[in-house]
Write an enzyme that holds these catalytic residues in place. Structure first.
Site, mmCIF file in Angstrom:
data_model
loop_
_atom_site.group_PDB
_atom_site.id
_atom_site.type_symbol
_atom_site.label_atom_id
_atom_site.label_comp_id
_atom_site.label_asym_id
_atom_site.label_seq_id
_atom_site.Cartn_x
_atom_site.Cartn_y
_atom_site.Cartn_z
ATOM 1 N N SER A 16 64.372 7.535 74.332
ATOM 2 C CA SER A 16 62.980 7.080 73.946
ATOM 3 C C SER A 16 62.979 5.441 74.547
ATOM 4 C CB SER A 16 63.198 6.839 72.286
ATOM 5 O OG SER A 16 63.983 6.372 71.757
ATOM 6 N N ASP A 63 62.993 -1.181 62.769
ATOM 7 C CA ASP A 63 63.410 -0.647 64.006
ATOM 8 C C ASP A 63 63.939 -1.933 64.789
ATOM 9 O OD1 ASP A 63 63.915 0.203 66.492
ATOM 10 O OD2 ASP A 63 61.614 0.988 67.103
ATOM 11 N N HIS A 121 64.589 -0.350 69.530
ATOM 12 C CA HIS A 121 63.364 -0.448 70.551
ATOM 13 C C HIS A 121 62.882 -1.726 70.769
ATOM 14 C CE1 HIS A 121 63.580 3.955 69.199
ATOM 15 N NE2 HIS A 121 63.285 3.899 70.493
#
Length: 603
Positions: A321, A572, A575
């Protein structure tokens, strides 16, 4: 007094006749001009003239066959299964895809900033030239199917359509602007050891795709494509390329008041989890820091020059990802000068830029090596089994179609898995049934072996001369625990300064194993192979401010601050926000490509 001329005078006899002839001639000329204009517009000559002035041919406007000389395409292997962000789930709030006979999609702006509504429009089927690409995508997805995005949180694409940005601005860093950054010989701070069983936040996701029954509709001939097609120099020399001897990976983060090339509202493929501004993040300075190597300046990313340099070529982002994060960053910057055609499907994301026949591709491959789930020896079914000495077979089928590949991996080696080497179970992560026996290979060593395996497979692929760029391990910034044990990056609003870096020992050892695997693959590579290491790990350890943190969802009721007990909200810290530091990765990719195609070698 009379003004009448004498009888028989020439003026009396000729003047009326002259006027009538003039009227007749003017009328005839008007009829001729009207007829000629109609002929010019409706005939091939008119089309040629129209194309000359507007840089748009009739074949583009009317959806007829277009055969650019360097159009990159793919073969029938696209029918074969390729995992896209692991498992699919269905969400009623996800973007919907409806396809007509053509399978064409079109992105519409909606009132909901967190969703994209995609529908079809009638168009004439395009007869693409068959070079590498077959018709393998034709039956991938059915019509009017609700397609969700994948993972713990659905990746909903941003629906706002882009405004054209200015890609020609170059920034010369000023010595008066704030500077923070790295100095490999002068880094101080405490070492933070991570739990070896650290589990990274894995967001398995995919942007919306449709079938690839390729069609061209009337509206495909957009003004942006026309503008881009006007600039096609045959021998372009990119003066913005830095000296090939410059070390790109040691330098400073410098504040850039010009900001990014795009915003969260000008990129319709931006995954919602990385849409930090759209999710309510209150600060924006994290978007304004640019990377400057000590020895040189990296030019701002120029989308037009990138497309021109990559004319007729395909660039593929392959990995997990975080690879998707980088691919979307590239698309967002290119989108500011030209809207691409979505030629993707559920197995592979593909975006085609018609003006230069450039294709941007993303393939999901979480470990980059062979993955099976069937029982093996004493490892039961259902547990992922990694054959560390075999590359991902589905991935390798597509490598010959790519001119540039950008590979990234690492974070999935924190997930439960079994390691198989030489047809023998040699270790595992979060799995080892016999605690009395010591594992031969742990997850860190397994990562290094996997890097060597995939790179050796690419570098020894017969007759493959494409460029393989390995993006080094992307650091996370969970403090006080992992993503699921109270780790946090809340409140980080600017890069760390020299002397403030708290190094992550797990990141460092993963980076070390990756570099070792890369070097072993280089030694085993064939003479024509092109392996390049894009070493971003050290520089990005300073960017704890660039993650979504608690702003990973548009939910207005989400928690963004610590609770009364001091516990941080779910967040998060793996990312990267978009726009944000991740855009620097593609500036470096562009620089490596320029060095490769213009001569010299990348540092």
């Amino acid at each position: 007094m009379s003004w009448t001329a004498p009888k028989g005078s020439p003026r009396m006899s000729s003047h009326p006749r002259t006027l009538s002839w003039i009227v007749v001639l003017v009328g005839a000329l008007a009829v001729f001009l009207i007829y000629a204009s109609w002929v010019l517009v409706s005939s091939p000559i008119g089309t040629t003239v129209q194309g000359y002035f507007y840089s748009v041919g009739s074949s583009e406007k009317l959806g007829l066959t277009v055969s650019p000389g360097n159009e990159t395409s793919f073969d029938g292997h696209l029918n074969k299964t390729l995992d896209v962000d692991d498992k699919a789930s269905f969400d009623p709030q996800s973007p919907k895809i409806s396809t007509g006979e053509s399978g064409e999609i079109r992105i519409k702006q909606t009132d909901d900033a967190s969703n994209s509504q995609v529908d079809s429009s009638e168009s004439t089927t395009e007869n693409l030239p068959v070079t590498k690409e077959g018709n393998g995508d034709a039956t991938v997805s059915s019509s009017e199917e609700s397609v969700t995005l994948f993972g713990d949180n659905a990746d909903v694409t941003n629906s706002s359509l882009p405004a054209k940005g200015n890609s020609e601005i170059d920034l010369t860093p000023s010595p008066t602007v704030p500077v923070v950054g790295t100095n490999s010989s002068n880094v101080t701070g405490n070492i933070r050891m991570e739990d070896p069983n650290y589990v990274a936040l894995i967001n398995q996701s995919s942007a919306v795709n449709t079938t690839s029954n390729e069609t061209l509709s009337f509206d495909d001939a957009t003004s942006t494509a026309a503008q881009a097609s006007e600039e096609k120099p045959n021998n372009t020399s990119y003066a913005g390329s830095v000296n090939s001897g410059c070390d790109l990976y040691h330098g400073n983060w410098i504040y850039d008041p010009l900001g990014p090339l795009y915003t969260n509202n000008t990129c319709p493929v931006l995954t919602q989890m990385q849409n930090c501004q759209g999710n309510g993040r209150p600060d924006k300075d994290y978007e304004n820091w640019r990377w400057k190597p000590f020895q040189c300046d990296i030019p701002r990313f120029d989308p037009k020059k990138f497309l021109e340099l990559m004319r007729g070529k395909t660039i593929a982002f392959i990995g997990d990802s975080v690879a998707r994060n980088q691919m979307e960053s590239m698309l967002c910057m290119l989108w500011q000068v030209e809207e691409p055609k979505n030629r993707g499907n559920r197995k592979m994301q593909r975006y085609y830029f018609r003006s230069t026949s450039v294709m941007v591709v993303r393939i999901w491959s979480s470990w980059l090596v062979k993955l099976t789930s069937e029982p093996f020896d004493y490892a039961p079914a259902g547990v992922d089994k990694l054959h560390l000495d075999a590359p991902d077979e589905k991935l390798m089928e597509h490598i010959p179609n790519f001119d540039v590949v950008v590979l990234s991996s690492g974070h999935w080696f924190a997930k439960q898995s079994v390691y198989i080497l030489n047809n023998e179970i040699v270790g595992g992560q979060l799995w080892w049934p016999d605690k009395s026996k010591q594992m031969k290979v742990n997850n860190i060593d397994a990562y290094g072996i996997s890097v060597e395996t995939i790179l050796t497979a690419i570098a020894t692929l017969p007759n493959y001369t494409g460029l393989a760029i390995v993006r080094s391990y992307s650091p996370d910034h969970y403090e006080g625990g992992a993503w699921n044990t109270g780790g946090s990056c809340t409140g980080k609003v600017k890069p760390l300064e020299l002397g403030q870096l708290v190094e992550n020992a797990f990141t460092n050892v993963m980076h070390e194993k990756q570099v070792s695997g890369f070097n072993r693959a280089v030694k085993r590579a064939s003479s024509g192979s092109k392996l390049r290491l894009m070493d971003i790990t050290e520089a990005f350890q300073y960017r704890h401010d660039g993650h979504p943190g608690p702003y990973r969802s548009p939910d207005p009721n989400k928690l963004t601050k610590r609770g009364p007990d001091g516990r941080p909200p779910p967040q998060d810290c793996l990312h990267w926000c978009m726009p944000g530091p991740v855009d620097t990765w593609n500036e470096l990719v562009f620089e490596i490509i320029k060095r490769e195609y213009e001569g010299g070698s990348a540092s």
